[in-house]
Design a protein around this motif. Structure first.
Motif, PDB file in Angstrom:
ATOM      1  N   GLY A   6      42.780  38.261  32.041  1.00 41.00           N
ATOM      2  CA  GLY A   6      41.539  39.480  31.720  1.00 41.00           C
ATOM      3  C   GLY A   6      41.907  40.905  33.097  1.00 41.00           C
ATOM      4  O   GLY A   6      42.058  41.303  32.676  1.00 41.00           O
ATOM      5  N   ALA A   7      42.375  39.686  34.072  1.00 38.68           N
ATOM      6  CA  ALA A   7      43.029  41.016  35.040  1.00 38.68           C
ATOM      7  C   ALA A   7      44.215  41.224  34.382  1.00 38.68           C
ATOM      8  O   ALA A   7      44.526  42.289  35.309  1.00 38.68           O
ATOM      9  CB  ALA A   7      42.996  40.064  36.042  1.00 38.68           C
ATOM     10  N   GLY A   8      44.793  40.705  34.160  1.00 35.39           N
ATOM     11  CA  GLY A   8      45.941  41.386  33.258  1.00 35.39           C
ATOM     12  C   GLY A   8      47.353  41.324  34.436  1.00 35.39           C
ATOM     13  O   GLY A   8      48.150  42.037  34.627  1.00 35.39           O
ATOM     14  N   PRO A  38      52.201  46.966  45.561  1.00 28.55           N
ATOM     15  CA  PRO A  38      52.810  45.583  45.105  1.00 28.55           C
ATOM     16  C   PRO A  38      52.196  44.657  45.184  1.00 28.55           C
ATOM     17  O   PRO A  38      52.233  44.610  46.687  1.00 28.55           O
ATOM     18  CB  PRO A  38      54.321  45.597  45.648  1.00 28.55           C
ATOM     19  CG  PRO A  38      54.419  46.453  46.666  1.00 28.55           C
ATOM     20  CD  PRO A  38      53.143  47.256  46.867  1.00 28.55           C
ATOM     21  N   VAL A  39      51.562  44.185  44.146  1.00 27.57           N
ATOM     22  CA  VAL A  39      50.855  42.713  44.217  1.00 27.57           C
ATOM     23  C   VAL A  39      51.406  41.328  43.703  1.00 27.57           C
ATOM     24  O   VAL A  39      51.817  41.691  42.340  1.00 27.57           O
ATOM     25  CB  VAL A  39      49.673  42.764  44.436  1.00 27.57           C
ATOM     26  CG1 VAL A  39      48.779  43.757  45.006  1.00 27.57           C
ATOM     27  CG2 VAL A  39      49.368  43.270  42.529  1.00 27.57           C
ATOM     28  N   TRP A  40      51.212  40.243  43.582  1.00 29.11           N
ATOM     29  CA  TRP A  40      51.632  39.260  42.587  1.00 29.11           C
ATOM     30  C   TRP A  40      50.836  38.605  43.113  1.00 29.11           C
ATOM     31  O   TRP A  40      49.542  38.152  44.289  1.00 29.11           O
ATOM     32  CB  TRP A  40      52.989  38.885  43.128  1.00 29.11           C
ATOM     33  CG  TRP A  40      53.069  37.875  44.313  1.00 29.11           C
ATOM     34  CD1 TRP A  40      53.118  38.731  45.058  1.00 29.11           C
ATOM     35  CD2 TRP A  40      53.246  36.401  44.621  1.00 29.11           C
ATOM     36  NE1 TRP A  40      53.734  37.296  46.159  1.00 29.11           N
ATOM     37  CE2 TRP A  40      53.987  36.450  45.784  1.00 29.11           C
ATOM     38  CE3 TRP A  40      53.798  35.343  43.135  1.00 29.11           C
ATOM     39  CZ2 TRP A  40      54.458  35.230  46.183  1.00 29.11           C
ATOM     40  CZ3 TRP A  40      54.786  34.432  43.692  1.00 29.11           C
ATOM     41  CH2 TRP A  40      54.892  34.186  45.232  1.00 29.11           C
ATOM     42  N   PRO A  57      49.856  47.662  36.519  1.00 25.20           N
ATOM     43  CA  PRO A  57      49.092  46.229  35.255  1.00 25.20           C
ATOM     44  C   PRO A  57      48.810  47.286  34.020  1.00 25.20           C
ATOM     45  O   PRO A  57      48.214  48.255  33.615  1.00 25.20           O
ATOM     46  CB  PRO A  57      47.647  46.173  36.090  1.00 25.20           C
ATOM     47  CG  PRO A  57      48.008  47.139  36.922  1.00 25.20           C
ATOM     48  CD  PRO A  57      48.611  47.593  37.569  1.00 25.20           C
ATOM     49  N   THR A  58      48.557  46.009  33.377  1.00 32.94           N
ATOM     50  CA  THR A  58      47.651  46.790  32.018  1.00 32.94           C
ATOM     51  C   THR A  58      46.411  47.051  32.285  1.00 32.94           C
ATOM     52  O   THR A  58      45.278  46.176  32.428  1.00 32.94           O
ATOM     53  CB  THR A  58      47.621  45.600  30.626  1.00 32.94           C
ATOM     54  OG1 THR A  58      48.947  44.942  30.628  1.00 32.94           O
ATOM     55  CG2 THR A  58      48.018  46.225  29.559  1.00 32.94           C
ATOM     56  N   PRO A  59      46.371  48.712  31.214  1.00 36.08           N
ATOM     57  CA  PRO A  59      45.089  48.712  31.785  1.00 36.08           C
ATOM     58  C   PRO A  59      43.992  47.928  30.432  1.00 36.08           C
ATOM     59  O   PRO A  59      43.923  47.017  29.656  1.00 36.08           O
ATOM     60  CB  PRO A  59      44.968  49.895  31.627  1.00 36.08           C
ATOM     61  CG  PRO A  59      46.227  50.784  30.927  1.00 36.08           C
ATOM     62  CD  PRO A  59      46.946  48.898  30.946  1.00 36.08           C
ATOM     63  N   LEU A 112      40.307  41.207  42.394  1.00 35.19           N
ATOM     64  CA  LEU A 112      41.142  41.663  40.976  1.00 35.19           C
ATOM     65  C   LEU A 112      39.448  42.598  40.947  1.00 35.19           C
ATOM     66  O   LEU A 112      40.686  43.569  40.414  1.00 35.19           O
ATOM     67  CB  LEU A 112      40.918  39.966  40.423  1.00 35.19           C
ATOM     68  CG  LEU A 112      41.637  39.113  40.463  1.00 35.19           C
ATOM     69  CD1 LEU A 112      41.448  37.704  39.562  1.00 35.19           C
ATOM     70  CD2 LEU A 112      43.727  39.042  41.044  1.00 35.19           C
ATOM     71  N   THR A 113      38.618  42.347  41.010  1.00 41.69           N
ATOM     72  CA  THR A 113      37.807  43.471  39.931  1.00 41.69           C
ATOM     73  C   THR A 113      38.164  44.961  41.072  1.00 41.69           C
ATOM     74  O   THR A 113      38.139  45.703  40.914  1.00 41.69           O
ATOM     75  CB  THR A 113      36.390  43.254  40.030  1.00 41.69           C
ATOM     76  OG1 THR A 113      36.430  42.459  38.934  1.00 41.69           O
ATOM     77  CG2 THR A 113      35.554  44.395  39.801  1.00 41.69           C
ATOM     78  N   ARG A 114      37.878  44.242  42.693  1.00 47.79           N
ATOM     79  CA  ARG A 114      38.576  45.680  43.418  1.00 47.79           C
ATOM     80  C   ARG A 114      39.484  46.023  43.323  1.00 47.79           C
ATOM     81  O   ARG A 114      39.932  47.147  43.751  1.00 47.79           O
ATOM     82  CB  ARG A 114      37.705  45.097  45.209  1.00 47.79           C
ATOM     83  CG  ARG A 114      36.244  44.787  44.775  1.00 47.79           C
ATOM     84  CD  ARG A 114      35.229  45.541  44.957  1.00 47.79           C
ATOM     85  NE  ARG A 114      33.582  45.438  45.423  1.00 47.79           N
ATOM     86  CZ  ARG A 114      33.006  45.628  46.133  1.00 47.79           C
ATOM     87  NH1 ARG A 114      32.877  46.707  45.377  1.00 47.79           N
ATOM     88  NH2 ARG A 114      31.584  44.775  45.287  1.00 47.79           N
ATOM     89  N   LEU A 115      40.448  45.631  43.891  1.00 47.95           N
ATOM     90  CA  LEU A 115      41.522  45.886  42.894  1.00 47.95           C
ATOM     91  C   LEU A 115      42.334  46.793  42.330  1.00 47.95           C
ATOM     92  O   LEU A 115      43.059  46.993  42.130  1.00 47.95           O
ATOM     93  CB  LEU A 115      42.907  44.886  43.292  1.00 47.95           C
ATOM     94  CG  LEU A 115      42.873  43.810  44.755  1.00 47.95           C
ATOM     95  CD1 LEU A 115      43.412  42.760  45.246  1.00 47.95           C
ATOM     96  CD2 LEU A 115      43.552  44.651  46.174  1.00 47.95           C
ATOM     97  N   SER A 116      41.641  46.339  41.118  1.00 46.99           N
ATOM     98  CA  SER A 116      41.820  46.757  39.569  1.00 46.99           C
ATOM     99  C   SER A 116      41.766  48.504  39.906  1.00 46.99           C
ATOM    100  O   SER A 116      41.683  49.394  39.215  1.00 46.99           O
ATOM    101  CB  SER A 116      41.327  46.390  38.520  1.00 46.99           C
ATOM    102  OG  SER A 116      39.674  46.946  38.488  1.00 46.99           O
ATOM    103  N   ARG A 117      40.414  48.376  40.655  1.00 44.18           N
ATOM    104  CA  ARG A 117      40.095  49.798  40.943  1.00 44.18           C
ATOM    105  C   ARG A 117      41.587  50.876  41.588  1.00 44.18           C
ATOM    106  O   ARG A 117      41.596  52.496  41.561  1.00 44.18           O
ATOM    107  CB  ARG A 117      38.952  49.858  41.254  1.00 44.18           C
ATOM    108  CG  ARG A 117      38.008  49.262  40.637  1.00 44.18           C
ATOM    109  CD  ARG A 117      36.398  49.300  41.834  1.00 44.18           C
ATOM    110  NE  ARG A 117      35.435  48.864  41.268  1.00 44.18           N
ATOM    111  CZ  ARG A 117      34.225  47.978  41.530  1.00 44.18           C
ATOM    112  NH1 ARG A 117      34.484  48.721  43.172  1.00 44.18           N
ATOM    113  NH2 ARG A 117      33.421  47.099  40.536  1.00 44.18           N
ATOM    114  N   ALA A 118      42.084  50.377  42.375  1.00 47.17           N
ATOM    115  CA  ALA A 118      42.909  50.833  42.762  1.00 47.17           C
ATOM    116  C   ALA A 118      44.295  51.137  42.395  1.00 47.17           C
ATOM    117  O   ALA A 118      45.227  49.761  41.669  1.00 47.17           O
ATOM    118  CB  ALA A 118      43.689  50.180  44.655  1.00 47.17           C
TER     119      ALA A 118
END
Length: 253
Positions: free
Chosen positions: A43-45, A19-21, A251-253, A230-236
């Motif tokens: 962009g990150a959603g 869980p993140v914010w 998150p929205t893909p 944010l890019t790195r976290l988007s892969r998790a």
């Protein structure tokens, strides 16, 4: 070259979505930096919890945020004024004034922000400098706040009856030094350590992990690190916490 492997190793060990914010402090007006921040969040959603200084907030900010569903306005003290005596750590809502006076001011802050924005902010109170008198906490629900947010991992999920605590954990700015980016290796090591503490039971794994930024003072190094993070976290596997909702979402893909 930045080595992200310590963080990536911890993200690979996640046994459930993280869980993140995101909270960004000190907004008062529409600026190019705010535009860049909002574009990055969209962009990150990620929902962007924008901590706004009520006494200074103006109509340009209100116009920028109208119809901007990715931004979650929250109340950031009153005027971001230091009320601590000389020699003590800065605080606007510290133990330096009558608690009833501070409670009324917190309520007036929320009301003023609602008036400027033309809509109710989310029911979160963010004290400037992340400091607040403990005796004030039980009085915040009376002022229509249901969440308090400061910095560092929480000890308890509730700060007071009816007041949940959702803190931030990672601040990329070197406030006591260069005021640019903290050494990336240190930030990566800190987040990896934080996630390890959660995994091994030394910290509350249910608390959304919070990124704290201050868009008005970002330089290119800070912007670049946040974007890369944010890019790195988007892969998790993640879930996104939003103060407007009682639950977290993917998150929205």
């Amino acid at each position: 070259m930045t080595d992200w492997s310590p963080l990536e190793a911890e993200l690979e060990r996640l046994q459930a979505p993280l869980p993140v914010w995101w909270r960004d402090d000190d907004a008062i007006a529409d600026t190019p930096a705010l535009d860049q921040l909002i574009e990055m969040a969209e962009g990150a959603g990620w929902p962007l919890h924008l901590a706004i200084i009520p006494a200074e907030a103006n109509e340009t900010l209100a116009r920028r945020l109208r119809g901007c569903g990715s931004v979650v306005p929250v109340t950031h003290g009153w005027a971001h004024a230091n009320n601590a005596p000389e020699g003590e750590k800065k605080a606007e809502f510290g133990a330096h004034r009558p608690v009833a006076e501070m409670a009324a001011e917190a309520g007036a802050s929320r009301a003023r922000l609602a008036n400027v924005l033309g809509t109710e902010p989310a029911p979160m109170f963010v004290p400037p400098w992340n400091r607040i008198a403990p005796d004030l906490l039980p009085m915040l629900p009376e002022q229509r706040f249901s969440t308090i947010s400061t910095f560092t991992p929480r000890k308890d999920a509730e700060a007071a009856p009816g007041l949940r605590r959702i803190n931030t954990h990672l601040d990329p700015i070197d406030w006591r030094g260069s005021r640019s980016l903290v050494a990336p290796d240190r930030l990566i090591a800190q987040m990896a350590c934080d996630l390890r503490d959660r995994r091994e039971g030394r910290a509350d794994a249910a608390e959304p992990y919070g990124l704290l930024t201050h868009h008005l003072v970002h330089d290119e190094a800070i912007w670049h690190f946040v974007a890369d993070l944010l890019t790195r976290l988007s892969r998790a596997p993640l879930t996104l916490w939003d103060a407007r909702a009682p639950h977290i979402t993917e998150p929205t893909p």
